[in-house]
Design a protein around this motif. Structure first.
Motif, PDB file in Angstrom:
ATOM      1  N   PHE A 286      17.706  18.687   0.800  1.00 33.99           N
ATOM      2  CA  PHE A 286      17.495  17.395   1.462  1.00 33.99           C
ATOM      3  C   PHE A 286      16.291  16.649   0.899  1.00 33.99           C
ATOM      4  O   PHE A 286      15.286  17.246   0.507  1.00 33.99           O
ATOM      5  N   SER A 287      16.426  15.312   0.860  1.00 35.75           N
ATOM      6  CA  SER A 287      15.292  14.433   0.568  1.00 35.75           C
ATOM      7  C   SER A 287      15.608  13.045   1.117  1.00 35.75           C
ATOM      8  O   SER A 287      16.766  12.620   1.088  1.00 35.75           O
ATOM      9  N   ASP A 288      14.606  12.364   1.614  1.00 35.82           N
ATOM     10  CA  ASP A 288      14.798  10.989   2.091  1.00 35.82           C
ATOM     11  C   ASP A 288      13.948   9.989   1.324  1.00 35.82           C
ATOM     12  O   ASP A 288      13.742   8.860   1.757  1.00 35.82           O
ATOM     13  N   VAL A 289      13.450  10.371   0.156  1.00 36.59           N
ATOM     14  CA  VAL A 289      12.511   9.510  -0.576  1.00 36.59           C
ATOM     15  C   VAL A 289      13.173   8.240  -1.095  1.00 36.59           C
ATOM     16  O   VAL A 289      12.503   7.228  -1.329  1.00 36.59           O
ATOM     17  N   LEU A 290      14.496   8.246  -1.280  1.00 39.61           N
ATOM     18  CA  LEU A 290      15.158   7.044  -1.780  1.00 39.61           C
ATOM     19  C   LEU A 290      15.314   5.974  -0.710  1.00 39.61           C
ATOM     20  O   LEU A 290      15.709   4.840  -1.010  1.00 39.61           O
ATOM     21  N   SER A 291      14.989   6.311   0.541  1.00 40.90           N
ATOM     22  CA  SER A 291      15.136   5.337   1.626  1.00 40.90           C
ATOM     23  C   SER A 291      13.996   4.331   1.660  1.00 40.90           C
ATOM     24  O   SER A 291      14.103   3.293   2.310  1.00 40.90           O
ATOM     25  N   LEU A 292      12.918   4.627   0.938  1.00 41.59           N
ATOM     26  CA  LEU A 292      11.738   3.764   0.966  1.00 41.59           C
ATOM     27  C   LEU A 292      11.497   3.132  -0.400  1.00 41.59           C
ATOM     28  O   LEU A 292      11.681   3.787  -1.428  1.00 41.59           O
ATOM     29  N   PRO A 293      11.080   1.859  -0.444  1.00 43.04           N
ATOM     30  CA  PRO A 293      10.776   1.231  -1.735  1.00 43.04           C
ATOM     31  C   PRO A 293       9.559   1.868  -2.384  1.00 43.04           C
ATOM     32  O   PRO A 293       8.638   2.332  -1.700  1.00 43.04           O
ATOM     33  N   GLY A 294       9.561   1.907  -3.700  1.00 37.36           N
ATOM     34  CA  GLY A 294       8.419   2.448  -4.424  1.00 37.36           C
ATOM     35  C   GLY A 294       7.260   1.474  -4.446  1.00 37.36           C
ATOM     36  O   GLY A 294       7.413   0.274  -4.212  1.00 37.36           O
ATOM     37  N   ASN A 295       6.074   2.009  -4.732  1.00 42.48           N
ATOM     38  CA  ASN A 295       4.857   1.198  -4.815  1.00 42.48           C
ATOM     39  C   ASN A 295       4.745   0.617  -6.225  1.00 42.48           C
ATOM     40  O   ASN A 295       4.435   1.325  -7.177  1.00 42.48           O
ATOM     41  N   ILE A 296       5.016  -0.672  -6.358  1.00 45.97           N
ATOM     42  CA  ILE A 296       5.016  -1.295  -7.685  1.00 45.97           C
ATOM     43  C   ILE A 296       3.622  -1.839  -7.969  1.00 45.97           C
ATOM     44  O   ILE A 296       3.285  -2.965  -7.612  1.00 45.97           O
ATOM     45  N   SER A 297       2.832  -1.018  -8.623  1.00 42.78           N
ATOM     46  CA  SER A 297       1.457  -1.428  -8.946  1.00 42.78           C
ATOM     47  C   SER A 297       1.207  -1.186 -10.430  1.00 42.78           C
ATOM     48  O   SER A 297       0.339  -0.422 -10.817  1.00 42.78           O
ATOM     49  N   ASN A 298       2.025  -1.834 -11.264  1.00 43.26           N
ATOM     50  CA  ASN A 298       1.865  -1.687 -12.707  1.00 43.26           C
ATOM     51  C   ASN A 298       2.229  -3.001 -13.386  1.00 43.26           C
ATOM     52  O   ASN A 298       2.896  -3.862 -12.795  1.00 43.26           O
ATOM     53  N   PRO A 299       1.820  -3.192 -14.629  1.00 51.56           N
ATOM     54  CA  PRO A 299       2.042  -4.478 -15.297  1.00 51.56           C
ATOM     55  C   PRO A 299       3.502  -4.796 -15.585  1.00 51.56           C
ATOM     56  O   PRO A 299       3.859  -5.974 -15.729  1.00 51.56           O
ATOM     57  N   VAL A 300       4.382  -3.778 -15.687  1.00 49.41           N
ATOM     58  CA  VAL A 300       5.767  -4.063 -16.082  1.00 49.41           C
ATOM     59  C   VAL A 300       6.610  -4.574 -14.921  1.00 49.41           C
ATOM     60  O   VAL A 300       7.663  -5.177 -15.126  1.00 49.41           O
ATOM     61  N   GLY A 301       6.181  -4.315 -13.682  1.00 46.85           N
ATOM     62  CA  GLY A 301       6.892  -4.856 -12.533  1.00 46.85           C
ATOM     63  C   GLY A 301       8.066  -4.048 -12.051  1.00 46.85           C
ATOM     64  O   GLY A 301       9.009  -4.602 -11.474  1.00 46.85           O
ATOM     65  N   SER A 302       8.033  -2.739 -12.259  1.00 50.78           N
ATOM     66  CA  SER A 302       9.077  -1.870 -11.715  1.00 50.78           C
ATOM     67  C   SER A 302       8.491  -0.495 -11.462  1.00 50.78           C
ATOM     68  O   SER A 302       7.478  -0.117 -12.065  1.00 50.78           O
ATOM     69  N   THR A 303       9.132   0.244 -10.569  1.00 53.19           N
ATOM     70  CA  THR A 303       8.708   1.612 -10.315  1.00 53.19           C
ATOM     71  C   THR A 303       9.931   2.465 -10.029  1.00 53.19           C
ATOM     72  O   THR A 303      10.927   1.982  -9.470  1.00 53.19           O
ATOM     73  N   ILE A 304       9.863   3.730 -10.433  1.00 57.01           N
ATOM     74  CA  ILE A 304      11.003   4.640 -10.318  1.00 57.01           C
ATOM     75  C   ILE A 304      10.655   5.777  -9.368  1.00 57.01           C
ATOM     76  O   ILE A 304       9.609   6.418  -9.505  1.00 57.01           O
ATOM     77  N   THR A 305      11.524   6.017  -8.409  1.00 58.52           N
ATOM     78  CA  THR A 305      11.402   7.147  -7.495  1.00 58.52           C
ATOM     79  C   THR A 305      12.524   8.118  -7.823  1.00 58.52           C
ATOM     80  O   THR A 305      13.700   7.808  -7.638  1.00 58.52           O
ATOM     81  N   ALA A 306      12.175   9.286  -8.333  1.00 62.22           N
ATOM     82  CA  ALA A 306      13.175  10.241  -8.815  1.00 62.22           C
ATOM     83  C   ALA A 306      13.485  11.298  -7.767  1.00 62.22           C
ATOM     84  O   ALA A 306      12.603  11.741  -7.024  1.00 62.22           O
ATOM     85  N   VAL A 307      14.740  11.691  -7.721  1.00 66.84           N
ATOM     86  CA  VAL A 307      15.170  12.850  -6.936  1.00 66.84           C
ATOM     87  C   VAL A 307      15.861  13.797  -7.914  1.00 66.84           C
ATOM     88  O   VAL A 307      17.051  13.660  -8.206  1.00 66.84           O
ATOM     89  N   ASN A 308      15.080  14.726  -8.454  1.00 70.55           N
ATOM     90  CA  ASN A 308      15.607  15.701  -9.399  1.00 70.55           C
ATOM     91  C   ASN A 308      15.275  17.107  -8.922  1.00 70.55           C
ATOM     92  O   ASN A 308      14.821  17.288  -7.791  1.00 70.55           O
TER      93      ASN A 308
END
Length: 217
Positions: free
Chosen positions: A64-86
């Motif tokens: 189980f994981s629920d991390v994909l239910s929340l938006p990631g913290n986008i604090s970088n110059p490229v303007g995207s963030t990745i939340t992985a479930v591996n």
């Protein structure tokens, strides 16, 4: 070569032909489950994957994981963030040959060119609209706009990217056919990994001015 030798050689060749496609993904599992036992990694030996927990120590939480239910913290110059479930986040994924990620984009944000050396990726746009594309080994670019509800596939190992093409945030979900697909950023691989004494390699490869040192701030 006698008849028996010829038959054995033909059988061996056929087995090699069958084995080759299997190398394109994670090895097939030979049991119902093999929940990753992270504590067993303290020793010097390492498997292609993780050792299995004892069955009596496995719980539903391992799957189980629920991390994909929340938006990631986008604090970088490229303007995207990745939340992985591996497999490093969900031990129950060990040997199952799959994983997922959530990608959050600010308006006009970019997921820069990168590769996944161990997996093909299928991208599903949950919110917003993205320009998604990849480049083949022959240098051909395939790119198109993918709107909410659309899917785009990035073949294994090829350089690919996404860009939010709208003035509102976007969200996408990616699925991979590997429990640990790996990610290699082209920018980091070329600029951050090269020590200064080898910047001449980048000068020639990128056709840039050799007068200034190449580095990443």
């Amino acid at each position: 070569m006698d008849g028996l030798s010829a038959v054995l050689l033909a059988a061996f060749t056929a087995l090699l032909a069958l084995a080759a496609p299997l190398l394109a993904g994670d090895p097939d599992m030979l049991q119902d489950l093999c929940v990753a036992d992270y504590k067993s990694l303290e020793g010097p030996l390492r498997l292609n994957g993780f050792p299995c927990k004892r069955p009596e120590n496995v719980t539903a939480t391992d799957f189980f994981s629920d991390v994909l239910s929340l938006p990631g913290n986008i604090s970088n110059p490229v303007g995207s963030t990745i939340t992985a479930v591996n497999v490093e986040k969900v031990p129950g994924l060990n040997t199952l040959g799959m994983s997922m990620s959530r990608i959050d984009y600010v308006p006009w944000g970019v997921n820069p060119p990168h590769t996944h050396p161990r997996a093909t990726e299928m991208l599903f746009v949950l919110e917003g609209s993205l320009d998604a594309g990849f480049v083949t080994t022959a240098g051909k670019l395939f790119v198109r706009t993918v709107c909410k509800g659309g899917v785009f596939v990035f073949p294994r190992g090829l350089v690919h990217f996404q860009k939010n093409n709208g003035g509102v945030p976007a969200v996408a979900i990616s699925a991979f056919n590997s429990q640990l697909p790996g990610t290699q950023s082209l920018t980091e691989a070329m600029l951050a990994a090269f020590p200064l004494e080898h910047t001449d390699v980048l000068v020639r490869a990128l056709q840039i001015d050799g007068g200034a040192p190449v580095h990443v701030v």
